[in-house]
Design an enzyme around this catalytic site. Structure first.
Site, short mmCIF file in Angstrom:
data_model
loop_
_atom_site.label_atom_id
_atom_site.label_comp_id
_atom_site.label_asym_id
_atom_site.label_seq_id
_atom_site.Cartn_x
_atom_site.Cartn_y
_atom_site.Cartn_z
N LEU A 156 12.68 -2.83 1.77
CA LEU A 156 13.93 -2.92 1.02
C LEU A 156 14.19 -4.31 0.45
CD1 LEU A 156 16.39 -0.50 2.85
CD2 LEU A 156 15.40 -0.29 0.56
N TYR A 186 0.19 4.59 13.46
CA TYR A 186 -1.19 5.04 13.30
C TYR A 186 -2.05 4.45 14.42
CZ TYR A 186 0.80 6.88 9.07
OH TYR A 186 1.61 7.57 8.21
N ARG A 235 8.72 0.82 -2.99
CA ARG A 235 9.46 1.72 -3.87
C ARG A 235 9.96 1.05 -5.14
NH1 ARG A 235 12.86 3.63 1.22
NH2 ARG A 235 12.37 1.46 1.67
N GLN A 294 -6.20 -1.27 2.07
CA GLN A 294 -5.71 -1.14 3.45
C GLN A 294 -6.63 -0.14 4.16
OE1 GLN A 294 -2.03 1.03 4.38
NE2 GLN A 294 -1.35 -0.76 5.55
N PRO A 310 0.84 -1.20 0.00
CA PRO A 310 0.00 0.00 0.00
C PRO A 310 0.87 1.25 0.00
CG PRO A 310 -0.01 -1.04 2.18
CD PRO A 310 0.71 -1.97 1.25
N ARG A 347 -1.46 -5.33 8.61
CA ARG A 347 -0.04 -4.95 8.53
C ARG A 347 0.36 -4.47 9.91
NH1 ARG A 347 3.40 -1.13 4.41
NH2 ARG A 347 3.61 -3.11 3.33
N ALA A 385 -3.32 3.30 2.33
CA ALA A 385 -3.99 3.53 3.61
C ALA A 385 -5.20 4.43 3.36
CB ALA A 385 -3.03 4.20 4.57
C1 FMN Z 1 5.05 6.76 -1.45
C2 FMN Z 1 4.87 5.80 -0.30
C3 FMN Z 1 3.63 5.72 0.32
C4 FMN Z 1 3.42 4.79 1.36
N1 FMN Z 1 2.17 4.64 1.90
C5 FMN Z 1 1.91 3.61 2.74
C6 FMN Z 1 0.59 3.27 3.11
O1 FMN Z 1 -0.39 3.83 2.63
N2 FMN Z 1 0.42 2.27 4.01
C7 FMN Z 1 1.48 1.56 4.52
O2 FMN Z 1 1.27 0.66 5.33
N3 FMN Z 1 2.73 1.84 4.14
C8 FMN Z 1 2.97 2.80 3.24
N4 FMN Z 1 4.24 3.03 2.79
C9 FMN Z 1 5.29 2.09 3.17
C10 FMN Z 1 5.42 0.99 2.12
O3 FMN Z 1 4.22 0.24 1.97
C11 FMN Z 1 6.57 0.03 2.47
O4 FMN Z 1 6.25 -0.63 3.66
C12 FMN Z 1 7.90 0.77 2.64
O5 FMN Z 1 8.10 1.69 1.59
C13 FMN Z 1 9.07 -0.22 2.68
O6 FMN Z 1 9.04 -1.06 1.57
P1 FMN Z 1 9.94 -0.78 0.24
O7 FMN Z 1 11.37 -0.78 0.69
O8 FMN Z 1 9.60 -1.94 -0.68
O9 FMN Z 1 9.51 0.53 -0.32
C14 FMN Z 1 4.48 3.97 1.78
C15 FMN Z 1 5.73 4.09 1.17
C16 FMN Z 1 5.91 4.96 0.12
C17 FMN Z 1 7.27 5.01 -0.55
#
Ligand code: FMN
Length: 369
Positions: free
Chosen positions: A302, A183, A325, A101, A24, A231, A58
């Site tokens: 990551l 949250y 990302r 979510q 998400p 989550r 979210a």
């Molecule tokens: C632009 C952006 C928006 C995000 N929004 C949410 C969200 O709505 N809900 C959530 O649980 N995590 C959110 N995250 C966290 C990501 O879901 C993820 O857990 C975090 O970026 C680490 O994973 P990654 O290394 O694959 O990016 C967001 C991250 C990014 C970069």
């Protein structure tokens, strides 16, 4: 070669083509909670990412539960109708299934969009009163929230139930409760943010009470065969905060309450603490939770290369991989991963001429335009 990452999986009764999930990600592009054309474009793109499941950002179960003025919500007919249209479009044009979510930002609500600073809204930015287990701000740049009483809790619980019903009507096939990142739900479970001395604070049992009530109420309206997950922030990464062992107990309690899967993230309880920036930083706790509770487990954080994701699934550390990302960087991440791992991924007909089987040098024949 058979790939674990590209093997099929079933959560409850939902069949998934592979283990890749789009995490998400807030887009801060809604109007009073209502998704906009940006969401149709963004989610439409991810519908053809090759991930078996896309989890929509979210989404606030009530207006004051949004993080920013631009966050999506599912608390009005306008929100529900717009989501129904976006999801119908994505299903028509794409290969992925869609989950949502459901969230309440609690004391981290009333914030600015990241590109506008990301801090608490200032008096001239239309801020609103936030709510939380205790009247403790998440950082110096936020207002203090109001401590919730039992009437507030009943209201929020009902908002989650209504939001779940709206999500079902809008066409979502999986629901994930946001119990991470500081949250509202996480702020009840963490001893850093919950200093209550009634039945909803104190021991882990007390701190879990309200989120478990929410979970049970939502489970009661979500069809038996539909995946309902959460989550979580599996560790607060700080002295005196939640640990992996706490999270095992927390997930076990949610599993008993009817949870079908867990998505392992971490951090976010205060503005000061930073999560680590090492590859797969949530994997060790995810593996512990999966091993000790037996619940279907997704992990995020990551995870960026195909081989890294493949190894996590093949070694039984998690059942599913969520990518954030990496999917923004390359919305066809799963196509490239399939190529590297010698696996198949579903692509839309319109793009089939780029499929690896057509390589190298597949001739354009007949009526190829
Ligand atoms: C632009 C952006 C928006 C995000 N929004 C949410 C969200 O709505 N809900 C959530 O649980 N995590 C959110 N995250 C966290 C990501 O879901 C993820 O857990 C975090 O970026 C680490 O994973 P990654 O290394 O694959 O990016 C967001 C991250 C990014 C970069």
């Amino acid at each position: 070669m058979t790939s674990a990452l590209f093997s099929a999986y079933k959560i409850n009764q939902l069949e998934l083509a592979n283990r890749i999930v789009v995490a998400p990600m807030c887009q801060y592009s809604a109007n009073d909670g209502v998704p906009s054309p940006w969401h149709t474009t963004h989610l439409g793109m991810l519908a053809n990412s090759g991930a078996s499941l896309v989890v929509v950002e979210a989404t606030g179960v009530e207006r004051r539960g949004r993080i920013t003025h631009g966050c999506t919500g599912i608390y009005s007919d306008e929100c529900e109708d717009a989501f129904a249209r976006v999801i119908a479009h994505c299903k028509r044009i794409g290969t992925a299934k869609f989950g949502i979510q459901l969230a309440h930002a609690g004391r981290k609500a009333s914030s600015a969009r990241p590109w506008e600073g990301g801090l608490g809204l200032k008096p001239n930015e239309d801020p609103w009163q936030t709510i939380a287990p205790s009247a403790i701000a998440p950082g110096a740049a936020w207002q203090a929230p109001r401590a919730m009483d039992e009437a507030d809790m009943a209201e929020v619980r009902e908002a989650f139930v209504d939001a779940a019903k709206r999500s079902l009507r809008a066409g979502f096939e999986s629901i994930e409760l946001h119990m991470a990142h500081g949250y509202l739900m996480h702020s009840f479970v963490s001893p850093i943010s919950n200093k209550r001395n009634d039945a909803y604070g104190g021991s882990l049992e007390g701190r879990m009470r309200f989120p478990l009530e929410v979970l049970r109420a939502v489970r009661a309206v979500v069809p038996k065969g539909m995946p309902l997950g959460a989550r979580i922030s599996s560790t607060d990464w700080m002295e005196g905060g939640l640990t992996g062992d706490d999270s095992v107990a927390w997930v076990a309690a949610m599993k008993d309450a009817g949870l079908d899967f867990v998505d392992i993230s971490s951090g976010g309880v205060t503005a000061e603490v930073r999560t680590p920036a090492t590859p797969g930083y949530n994997v060790p706790i995810a593996a512990q939770i999966r091993r000790e509770t037996g619940i279907p487990t997704r992990v995020v954080g990551l995870i960026a290369t195909a081989q890294q994701a493949e190894d996590i699934v093949a070694q039984g550390k998690a059942d599913m991989i969520a990518l954030g990302r990496a999917m923004l960087e390359d919305p066809h991440w799963a196509w490239m991963a399939a190529k590297q791992l010698g696996a198949e991924v579903k692509r839309p007909n319109q793009y089939l001429r780029a499929a690896p089987k057509m390589w190298p040098g597949a001739a354009y024949r007949g009526n190829a335009a």
